[in-house]
Design an enzyme around this catalytic site. Sequence first.
Site, PDB file in Angstrom:
ATOM      1  N   VAL A  64       0.842  -1.201   0.000  1.00 56.58           N
ATOM      2  CA  VAL A  64       0.000   0.000   0.000  1.00 56.58           C
ATOM      3  C   VAL A  64       0.876   1.249   0.000  1.00 56.58           C
ATOM      4  O   VAL A  64       0.635   2.200  -0.732  1.00 56.58           O
ATOM      5  CB  VAL A  64      -0.950  -0.015   1.222  1.00 56.58           C
ATOM      6  CG1 VAL A  64      -1.640   1.322   1.404  1.00 56.58           C
ATOM      7  CG2 VAL A  64      -1.986  -1.122   1.064  1.00 56.58           C
ATOM      8  N   LYS A  76       2.205  11.670  -1.362  1.00 57.15           N
ATOM      9  CA  LYS A  76       3.233  12.727  -1.302  1.00 57.15           C
ATOM     10  C   LYS A  76       3.435  13.368  -2.676  1.00 57.15           C
ATOM     11  O   LYS A  76       3.729  14.554  -2.775  1.00 57.15           O
ATOM     12  CB  LYS A  76       4.560  12.177  -0.770  1.00 57.15           C
ATOM     13  CG  LYS A  76       4.763  12.413   0.710  1.00 57.15           C
ATOM     14  CD  LYS A  76       3.968  11.509   1.620  1.00 57.15           C
ATOM     15  CE  LYS A  76       2.610  11.929   2.059  1.00 57.15           C
ATOM     16  NZ  LYS A  76       1.902  10.885   2.791  1.00 57.15           N
ATOM     17  N   ALA A  89     -12.382   7.612   4.939  1.00 56.39           N
ATOM     18  CA  ALA A  89     -11.041   7.511   5.537  1.00 56.39           C
ATOM     19  C   ALA A  89     -11.189   7.369   7.046  1.00 56.39           C
ATOM     20  O   ALA A  89     -10.792   8.241   7.819  1.00 56.39           O
ATOM     21  CB  ALA A  89     -10.216   8.746   5.178  1.00 56.39           C
ATOM     22  N   GLY A 103     -10.044   4.829   8.951  1.00 54.97           N
ATOM     23  CA  GLY A 103      -9.098   3.880   9.534  1.00 54.97           C
ATOM     24  C   GLY A 103      -8.862   2.684   8.619  1.00 54.97           C
ATOM     25  O   GLY A 103      -9.548   2.512   7.608  1.00 54.97           O
ATOM     26  N   ALA A 144       4.645   2.759   7.831  1.00 54.95           N
ATOM     27  CA  ALA A 144       5.667   2.035   7.076  1.00 54.95           C
ATOM     28  C   ALA A 144       6.984   1.966   7.856  1.00 54.95           C
ATOM     29  O   ALA A 144       7.652   0.931   7.879  1.00 54.95           O
ATOM     30  CB  ALA A 144       5.887   2.710   5.730  1.00 54.95           C
ATOM     31  N   HIS A 163      23.514  26.330  10.647  1.00 53.55           N
ATOM     32  CA  HIS A 163      22.704  27.553  10.738  1.00 53.55           C
ATOM     33  C   HIS A 163      22.693  28.254   9.389  1.00 53.55           C
ATOM     34  O   HIS A 163      23.743  28.346   8.758  1.00 53.55           O
ATOM     35  CB  HIS A 163      23.307  28.486  11.794  1.00 53.55           C
ATOM     36  CG  HIS A 163      22.582  29.801  11.862  1.00 53.55           C
ATOM     37  ND1 HIS A 163      21.354  29.929  12.474  1.00 53.55           N
ATOM     38  CD2 HIS A 163      22.893  31.018  11.353  1.00 53.55           C
ATOM     39  CE1 HIS A 163      20.961  31.200  12.357  1.00 53.55           C
ATOM     40  NE2 HIS A 163      21.875  31.862  11.687  1.00 53.55           N
TER      41      HIS A 163
HETATM   42  P1  NAI Z   1      -7.036   7.258  11.343  1.00 57.65           P
HETATM   43  O1  NAI Z   1      -7.285   6.278  12.408  1.00 57.65           O
HETATM   44  O2  NAI Z   1      -5.828   8.107  11.349  1.00 57.65           O
HETATM   45  O3  NAI Z   1      -8.276   8.265  11.242  1.00 57.65           O
HETATM   46  C1  NAI Z   1      -9.609   7.834  11.067  1.00 57.65           C
HETATM   47  C2  NAI Z   1     -10.527   8.901  11.626  1.00 57.65           C
HETATM   48  O4  NAI Z   1     -11.855   8.591  11.263  1.00 57.65           O
HETATM   49  C3  NAI Z   1     -10.479   8.993  13.143  1.00 57.65           C
HETATM   50  O5  NAI Z   1     -10.172  10.324  13.496  1.00 57.65           O
HETATM   51  C4  NAI Z   1     -11.888   8.585  13.567  1.00 57.65           C
HETATM   52  O6  NAI Z   1     -12.328   9.286  14.703  1.00 57.65           O
HETATM   53  C5  NAI Z   1     -12.712   8.937  12.345  1.00 57.65           C
HETATM   54  N1  NAI Z   1     -13.947   8.171  12.207  1.00 57.65           N
HETATM   55  C6  NAI Z   1     -14.150   6.857  12.457  1.00 57.65           C
HETATM   56  N2  NAI Z   1     -15.427   6.523  12.178  1.00 57.65           N
HETATM   57  C7  NAI Z   1     -16.046   7.647  11.753  1.00 57.65           C
HETATM   58  C8  NAI Z   1     -17.370   7.944  11.297  1.00 57.65           C
HETATM   59  N3  NAI Z   1     -18.327   6.996  11.256  1.00 57.65           N
HETATM   60  N4  NAI Z   1     -17.665   9.207  10.919  1.00 57.65           N
HETATM   61  C9  NAI Z   1     -16.706  10.171  10.974  1.00 57.65           C
HETATM   62  N5  NAI Z   1     -15.449   9.939  11.396  1.00 57.65           N
HETATM   63  C10 NAI Z   1     -15.109   8.689  11.761  1.00 57.65           C
HETATM   64  O7  NAI Z   1      -7.154   6.415   9.974  1.00 57.65           O
HETATM   65  P2  NAI Z   1      -6.845   6.848   8.480  1.00 57.65           P
HETATM   66  O8  NAI Z   1      -6.730   8.302   8.347  1.00 57.65           O
HETATM   67  O9  NAI Z   1      -7.871   6.134   7.679  1.00 57.65           O
HETATM   68  O10 NAI Z   1      -5.439   6.210   8.233  1.00 57.65           O
HETATM   69  C11 NAI Z   1      -5.253   4.796   8.326  1.00 57.65           C
HETATM   70  C12 NAI Z   1      -3.848   4.449   8.743  1.00 57.65           C
HETATM   71  O11 NAI Z   1      -2.931   4.836   7.752  1.00 57.65           O
HETATM   72  C13 NAI Z   1      -3.463   5.130  10.029  1.00 57.65           C
HETATM   73  O12 NAI Z   1      -3.030   4.170  10.930  1.00 57.65           O
HETATM   74  C14 NAI Z   1      -2.349   6.042   9.650  1.00 57.65           C
HETATM   75  O13 NAI Z   1      -1.356   6.050  10.635  1.00 57.65           O
HETATM   76  C15 NAI Z   1      -1.834   5.498   8.333  1.00 57.65           C
HETATM   77  N6  NAI Z   1      -1.422   6.607   7.482  1.00 57.65           N
HETATM   78  C16 NAI Z   1      -0.297   7.287   7.780  1.00 57.65           C
HETATM   79  C17 NAI Z   1       0.082   8.376   7.035  1.00 57.65           C
HETATM   80  C18 NAI Z   1       1.283   9.134   7.410  1.00 57.65           C
HETATM   81  O14 NAI Z   1       2.065   8.657   8.205  1.00 57.65           O
HETATM   82  N7  NAI Z   1       1.486  10.323   6.880  1.00 57.65           N
HETATM   83  C19 NAI Z   1      -0.697   8.809   5.880  1.00 57.65           C
HETATM   84  C20 NAI Z   1      -1.886   8.082   5.708  1.00 57.65           C
HETATM   85  C21 NAI Z   1      -2.217   6.999   6.472  1.00 57.65           C
END
Ligand code: NAI
Length: 465
Positions: A40, A50, A268, A270, A318, A443
């Site tokens: 993924v 990115k 999105a 989770g 990752a 710096h």
């Molecule tokens: P996440 O867990 O970060 O966020 C999901 C959000 O959806 C939560 O804030 C939750 O409260 C909300 N939510 C849940 N059910 C809901 C509903 N019925 N209605 C409205 N809101 C609701 O999960 P996300 O953003 O899907 O990312 C998945 C994984 O991918 C994460 O573990 C993340 O760490 C990883 N990821 C990391 C990135 C990075 O390091 N830059 C970039 C993208 C993903």
Amino acid sequence: MQRFDLIVIGGGPAGYHAALYAAAKGMSVLLAEARALGGVCLNEGCVPTKCFLYSAKMLRHVKEANRYGVVGQEGTPVLDQNAVRLRKNKAVKRLTLGVRNSLKQAGVTVWTERVELQGKSEAGFVVAAGDTEAEGRFVLIATGSSPVILPIEGLAAALERGEAMTSAEALELTEIPARLLVIGGGVIGLEMAAYFAEAGSAVTVAEAAPAIAGRSDADIAARLKKTLTKKGIEFLTSSTLLSVGQGEATIATPEGNRSVVYDKLLLAVGRKPRWEGAGLDRLGVKTERGAVVTDDRMQTNIKGIYAAGDVNGKSMLAHTAYREGEVAVNNMLGDEDRMSYDAIPAVIYTDPEVANVGLTAEEAERQGIAYREVVLPMLYSGRYAAEVADPDAVIRMISDRETGRVLGCHAIGSYAGEYIAQVAAMMTLGTTTKEGAEVVYPHPTVAELIRECLIELNRKESADA
Ligand code: NAI
């Protein structure tokens, strides 16, 4: 039947990195990946996102160029979404080819098929892809995760119609939707919302929790929300998706139900560990709430079977997966190594970006840890003042009053994602703020803010003495 020291199931960051690491340590390795090498992260996650966000940043730079003394442009710059997508595809191809070549050079056998655990054998475990079997002394399960699909009325049909999508489909769009409804204000939701808003969509984000950005420091999450709101994103917090109709969804908000009209809906909320079809049940590999259970050596309940990456549901990043894979391989080889999740940085690549590592002040408080805290505006950095000059950008660091070690750092502002690893290094190595402040930083850099925080924490410590 071919025999290997290690069979890795899954070719994402956990799997391919562990395979390379194991091969470098002299193990014979089979890696099986049914979809695309890189998982993924490389194909439909970290890297493609990115690419998109960098295009958005370029667009903003062009739009705001005259602020920096660049004049004489004509017309209004816009994003050509198909061109953005094609550039993304090129970057993905380059990186996945890189993974393929590295595996080849390392002598890792790659099967581009789905394999399934069959059972135990005298020397270890047997996996099969169709009629072809292989035996491994050890197995690493690195089968990743998939998006959570909420059981909400109308959602499955909207996904079917292509009106609703997960991040994977969003990264294949060839046109910018006029109205985008994002469900979930976590990492994926925010990065996507930031991109599409910059690209011209009218974006609404519905987040179930009272605040966006998950476990981020509360003040930093509030600053991010403020900045993204200024960019035109509408946030509905404490709000959940109730039902999905054609081009319209109902959101339960604290003010009552609200209908939101959309052209595309991005889900999105989770990701969940994915291991179905890998044959784990046949060996009785233990799972809990959908995740493969591992100890701090990354071993499952079955001796010789390890699991790394999203599939164990621990951190779903990752870079965590890389380290978990190394820990697993080291333990297979009898080299004691334990996984720690205390100093894992996390970055949200919005503009401004958010970077976190370790405890927030609130978490330290809750855990009863006595801490010192410093908050500095990023404008304290000469480079930041020269380049970005965002008055809302800040860095916050906390240290342990007893040990003098850094407990956590939370920042919002450009470059934060690049320099946060320096704090992670200090935390991993157990460096005190006094020791850390002896390091000479170039710096002017934005990273110098770390040194400024350390100096300030040391000043507070002296004042307390
Ligand atoms: P996440 O867990 O970060 O966020 C999901 C959000 O959806 C939560 O804030 C939750 O409260 C909300 N939510 C849940 N059910 C809901 C509903 N019925 N209605 C409205 N809101 C609701 O999960 P996300 O953003 O899907 O990312 C998945 C994984 O991918 C994460 O573990 C993340 O760490 C990883 N990821 C990391 C990135 C990075 O390091 N830059 C970039 C993208 C993903």
